[in-house]
Write an enzyme that holds these catalytic residues in place. Structure first.
Site: not given
Ligand code: NAD
Length: 485
Positions: A254, A288
């Site tokens: 997502e 999002c």
């Molecule tokens: P992000 O991708 O920076 O981080 C998300 C998670 O991924 C964190 O816990 C981070 O530690 C982890 N992560 C980062 N690198 C990783 C790796 N190499 N391996 C495993 N895990 C790793 O995202 P963010 O900035 O925290 O969140 C915002 C984003 O989330 C926005 O793009 C938003 O649109 C999206 N979002 C989508 C939905 C949906 O339902 N579509 C809902 C909420 C947020």
């Protein structure tokens, strides 16, 4: 001064208890509303991953053999505890995220409703009889656990995000390891403590703290992980898909949105402006499903713009219950948002309001950004395509409905979208031809209900859906069984 509700040190949660990292290292968690350090968080490493997966493996077998009905009873207990602790949980969420307690309370409520719906309705969906064309054959599908899974969540709405993944994953009989977000580490621990109090056996639900590229990467690299459920940015989604491709691991993605909000000439302009403000600035645009592209038909552009700006100028930024939205999650994200706006203006956008950090008086030290509206942006400009994830909205002028629809579809993100019109034929046209996972007529682009599946296409997601019953299709495996006489 150390906060009363926030611990000085936040650990992992393994085998039903707080556990330090083998790394011996920590990273700081800051308060988005003041910039002050709230506490230190253990910085997990590969050794911690080894330990936590071993604990999950031990717990998985017994949990799989518990019936869905009995698993649901534990989830119901957890919901009751979420409700009992609503004030304390809301206070933690408000502090970690830099938002009001009122908004945080709503999030605890949403997490509870997600659990209630799945615990009540879910157990009825673990077995399906099917007809067979062969004589004397009985056919059925049974839903079985997927195994050991990694749950990876974003920082926005962290408790709701954890609930969307954890309740269906646990109901399906999996043992799961939550990689807590580095910006929201403590709410994950409180959720784990509540599950323990609700009766969940030790090892079935664990929490790893640490940085994504370190402990998150080590977790998804482990071949014992059978599935990864990820919500977050496109960049991380791509890393996760590539890292797990060799094993063909089941992955739910997502991701982000660049959601359009279309205002037609016959729209109720006040209602549309209210919904556009709510969609654009909910949680400081850190959603999002937030609307970032407001596409307005030529004939009402000037009038809509006037009414919209009047409402935006009345928005109150802060963390009090009467405020409209709070802080940006981190200083890094705040600076990135500011840079995105500067770049847009440099490439020709007109700034109608906002555009800067708020750092005087009550905002001092915190990560606040003024509600920002831009116009005069080319459809191919960077800001028309990049997810800013902040309180930044752009207005676009469209000659007619066809151009509005073309602009709406002109994004690699395909998550949500709204149209405001009284003409239901036009609305149907938008429903049919706007490519995304969610379409709203005369409403905001965001908002969810516990039984309604949510998700997008293109860069917004890979097609699995949460929450509601469709989530069970990701967290469980349908097995086909036949009996021949
Ligand atoms: P992000 O991708 O920076 O981080 C998300 C998670 O991924 C964190 O816990 C981070 O530690 C982890 N992560 C980062 N690198 C990783 C790796 N190499 N391996 C495993 N895990 C790793 O995202 P963010 O900035 O925290 O969140 C915002 C984003 O989330 C926005 O793009 C938003 O649109 C999206 N979002 C989508 C939905 C949906 O339902 N579509 C809902 C909420 C947020």
């Amino acid at each position: 001064m150390q906060s009363q509700i926030y611990p000085g040190k936040i650990a992992h949660w393994v085998n039903g208890q707080e556990t330090d990292s083998r790394s011996g290292n920590f990273f700081p968690k800051y308060d988005p509303a003041t910039g002050r350090e709230l506490g230190k968080v253990v910085r997990g490493n590969r050794e911690d991953v080894e330990y936590v997966i071993t604990a999950a493996e031990k717990a998985a077998k017994a949990w799989q053999s518990v019936s869905p009905e009995n698993r649901a009873e534990i989830l119901k207990n957890a919901v009751a505890l979420l409700q009992k602790n609503i004030e304390g949980l809301a206070a933690i969420l408000a502090l970690e995220c830099g938002k009001s307690v009122k908004s945080a309370r709503g999030e605890v409520q949403a997490a509870s409703e997600c659990g209630t719906y799945l615990a009540e309705e879910g157990p009825r969906h673990f077995q399906k009889p099917l007809p067979s064309k062969l004589p004397n054959r009985q056919l059925e599908l049974i839903r079985q656990p997927s195994g050991i899974g990694a749950l990876i969540v974003p920082f926005n709405s962290p408790l709701a995000g954890i609930a969307w993944k954890s309740f269906p994953a646990l109901l399906c009989g999996n043992a799961v390891i939550l990689k807590a977000h580095e910006y929201t580490p403590y709410i994950s621990m409180r959720f784990a403590q509540i599950l323990k109090e609700a009766g969940l056996p030790a090892g079935v639900f664990s929490v790893l703290q640490g940085l994504g590229p370190e402990v998150g990467q080590a977790l998804i690299d482990d071949p014992r992980i059978n599935f990864v459920s990820f919500t977050g940015s496109v960049a991380t989604a791509q890393i996760i898909i590539k890292s797990t491709a060799d094993r063909l691991t089941k992955v739910l993605i997502e991701s982000g949105g660049k959601n359009p909000f279309v205002v037609c000439e016959d729209a109720d302009l006040d209602k549309a402006a209210d919904a556009a403000v709510a969609s654009g600035f909910v949680d400081a645009g850190q959603r999002c499903a937030a609307a970032s592209r407001i596409i307005v038909l030529e004939g009402v552009y000037d009038e809509f713009k006037k009414r919209f700006l009047e409402k935006v100028e009345k928005l109150r930024v802060g963390t009090k219950d009467g405020d409209d939205f709070g802080a940006i999650i981190s200083e890094k994200r705040l600076l990135e948002i500011e840079q995105d706006v500067k770049n847009a203006v440099r490439s020709g956008a007109r700034l109608l309001c906002g555009g800067t950090k708020l750092d005087r008086d009550e905002y001092q030290g915190g990560y606040f950004f003024a509600p920002t509206v831009l116009e005069n942006i080319a459809p191919d400009a960077e800001i028309s395509h990049r997810e800013v994830f902040g309180p930044v909205v752009a207005l676009y002028r469209a000659r007619d409905f066809e151009e509005a629809l073309r602009l709406a579809n002109d994004s690699e993100f395909k998550l949500t979208g709204a149209i405001h019109t009284k003409d239901m034929k036009l609305a149907q046209e938008f429903i049919d031809r706007y490519q995304a996972g969610v379409v709203r007529v005369n409403g905001p682009t965001h908002g969810s209900e516990p039984h309604v599946p949510f998700g997008g296409l293109g860069l917004s997601g890979t097609g699995w859906r949460e929450p509601g019953l469709l989530a069970l299709d990701f967290y469980g495996e349908w097995k086909q069984v036949s009996f021949d006489e």
